[in-house]
Scaffold this active site. Sequence first.
Site, PDB file in Angstrom:
ATOM      1  N   GLU A 175       0.717  -1.293   0.203  1.00  0.00           N
ATOM      2  CA  GLU A 175       0.027   0.108   0.130  1.00  0.00           C
ATOM      3  C   GLU A 175       0.614   1.098  -0.398  1.00  0.00           C
ATOM      4  O   GLU A 175       0.808   2.099  -0.534  1.00  0.00           O
ATOM      5  CB  GLU A 175      -0.899   0.130   1.724  1.00  0.00           C
ATOM      6  CG  GLU A 175      -2.836  -0.919   1.581  1.00  0.00           C
ATOM      7  CD  GLU A 175      -2.736  -1.094  -0.024  1.00  0.00           C
ATOM      8  OE1 GLU A 175      -3.218  -0.370  -0.370  1.00  0.00           O
ATOM      9  OE2 GLU A 175      -3.992  -1.582  -0.132  1.00  0.00           O
ATOM     10  N   ASP A 313      -5.071  -9.880  -7.512  1.00  0.00           N
ATOM     11  CA  ASP A 313      -5.472  -9.242  -8.333  1.00  0.00           C
ATOM     12  C   ASP A 313      -4.542  -8.376  -9.355  1.00  0.00           C
ATOM     13  O   ASP A 313      -3.650  -8.262 -10.473  1.00  0.00           O
ATOM     14  CB  ASP A 313      -6.474  -7.808  -8.803  1.00  0.00           C
ATOM     15  CG  ASP A 313      -6.016  -7.201  -7.174  1.00  0.00           C
ATOM     16  OD1 ASP A 313      -5.236  -6.982  -6.640  1.00  0.00           O
ATOM     17  OD2 ASP A 313      -7.113  -5.976  -6.795  1.00  0.00           O
ATOM     18  N   GLU A 429     -19.729  -4.168  -4.226  1.00  0.00           N
ATOM     19  CA  GLU A 429     -18.795  -5.534  -3.391  1.00  0.00           C
ATOM     20  C   GLU A 429     -18.161  -6.799  -3.859  1.00  0.00           C
ATOM     21  O   GLU A 429     -16.956  -7.154  -4.516  1.00  0.00           O
ATOM     22  CB  GLU A 429     -18.109  -5.724  -2.314  1.00  0.00           C
ATOM     23  CG  GLU A 429     -17.139  -3.914  -0.895  1.00  0.00           C
ATOM     24  CD  GLU A 429     -16.048  -4.572  -2.026  1.00  0.00           C
ATOM     25  OE1 GLU A 429     -14.723  -5.110  -1.419  1.00  0.00           O
ATOM     26  OE2 GLU A 429     -15.719  -3.330  -2.916  1.00  0.00           O
ATOM     27  N   GLU A 493     -12.186   0.284  -9.664  1.00  0.00           N
ATOM     28  CA  GLU A 493     -12.170  -0.740 -10.879  1.00  0.00           C
ATOM     29  C   GLU A 493     -12.570  -0.467 -12.324  1.00  0.00           C
ATOM     30  O   GLU A 493     -12.004  -0.915 -13.081  1.00  0.00           O
ATOM     31  CB  GLU A 493     -12.121  -2.169 -10.621  1.00  0.00           C
ATOM     32  CG  GLU A 493     -11.097  -2.467  -9.029  1.00  0.00           C
ATOM     33  CD  GLU A 493     -10.589  -1.626  -7.784  1.00  0.00           C
ATOM     34  OE1 GLU A 493      -9.711  -1.494  -6.900  1.00  0.00           O
ATOM     35  OE2 GLU A 493     -11.688  -1.447  -7.721  1.00  0.00           O
TER      36      GLU A 493
END
Length: 598
Positions: A175, A313, A429, A493
Amino acid sequence: MSPLIRRIAVLCASATLLYLAFRQLTVNATFPLPTATSSDEVKGPVKWKNISPRYTIASTILLPTGTPSAIPRIQHEFGAETQHNKAERLQRQAAVKKAFLHSWDGYKKYAWLQDEVTPVTGGFRNGFGQRGATLVDTLDTLAIMGLEEEFEAAVKAVKGIDFTTSAVPRLNVFETTIRYLGGLLSAYDVSQTKHRVLLDKAIELGDMLYAAFDTPNRMPIGRWNWANAALSLRQEADGQGLSAELGSLTLEFTRLTQLSSDPKYFDAVARITNLLSKHQDRTQLPGLFPVRVSPAREDFAQDTHFTLGGMSDSLYEYLPKQHLLLNGLDPQYRNLYSNALREAKQHLFFRPLNSQNADILMSGSAHVSGATGKVVLDPQGQHLACFTGGMVGLAAKIFNRTDELVIARKLVDGCIWAYDSMPTGVMPEQFTLIPCRGEEDCKWRTEKWNEAVKTAGFDEYARQLDAADIIKEDGLPPGFARISDRRYLLRPEAIESVFIMYRITGDPLLADAAWRMFESINNATQTEIAHSAIADVTLPIDHGSQKLDQCESFWMAETLKYFYLIFSEPTLMSLDEYVFNTEAHPLRRPQAAKHKAE
């Protein structure tokens, strides 16, 4: 059971499942053992360059050199706009900018130099080390939107942030890399020579993060006790970590080497790529990497779960993008991507049953059965997996696999369908769909939907209920068997893939879909202070209790940036000149660079 009680029970069950999944992840993960060392024992700033590594390298892996490969043009050749189309586009762009300024003003007023604003209560959160996560993450958005005064003020504030220490004892290296390092590098690339301080700060942070690789096998520590490294104590890579966190550092570290001319950053991530190449065919599903891997043991064969969604991902996303950033000079990335997509097309992509009989695709998950060795599809949709359409489209262009543009578009259309299906116009989600095969099997049948609803993870009592009651009480749109996580977390996304496919194809239907998505998100999430994540996309937007009081930095760094760019001139942040990291930070491709650092 009354509808209200039933609704509460389902929501509680969903929350329990999410908690148990998180608990299982953290229990299974093997993090470095706690030590007596804490961040309080280290007084900053730390001179990371002066700390000698415990585990030196015999030779440095250098950036590949040579004549760049011929990479085809990515963007569509847009023609001249009509006055009507231009006026409509600019009106939409202005609406996105207005929403951005609303959130930015809220951050400035209530959370300046903190990590995130709390958009309902007007406070702030500091989950990323109290180093202005939203400020740094949003730098390039300010520049892209032409907000020069705001950008200058933000850059001035960045000068005062210490990127050699952190207020959290365990730093999330992934992150920190995608939000902070990516944000600084992108802001520098966008502003070019005007703000050398951005590159200096990126190097400052890069030197800190580089110390997370100081382990016996040079694999990085995912949840890193940085104070141990500052005190030159022994470190080991994680016994178990997430594949996305291991494989999604390449773009930022490579760009830092390109801009600083220090080869150590690229060397660090090139070793990870070499490890991925070595083990890609040794997993339980050769070609794909499991969700969980062991960086310390260099073991990729234990976990049997595979997905292109959350926790895996961006590993896949970075393969074609790193190929671009390296001018195609390292064949590893093309090979890794090709092998992965081969298996994804066979085992993860599926056509969902839908009442429109639309030929769309979703990217699901799969596991390898321990009893039979067969690959079993889990037709689970995730918002996090909606980047897939854009990735496949981008790779189809740069690798000249143009037949896969059809697959890319179907994946994008699948996520648009999920948005359009919800009462709020916003995708949840996580949810379960009904896979189908072939035209006949994919013709809509209410009976097939009802049967799937009754068997989609509910208990024995639920299976005895009438499907119509479950559908009504759970607010299930046609085609959805279950919605296991009803939240919308301001994620980017889906619009990311719509943006990429629009830039590739020029199809105005994609811009119209983006506008529907933006209006729905804006209406459902706006507060007096900023924009907030919401609890349930199946409930009317006037439910005040819907707001979760969360506004992650990616809302302004990613989501609103992609919305803004799709309504901008196609030359702004052209895909032929920039590579976007997984946090939507555009990094300039080397052959497109026009200036050198001062």
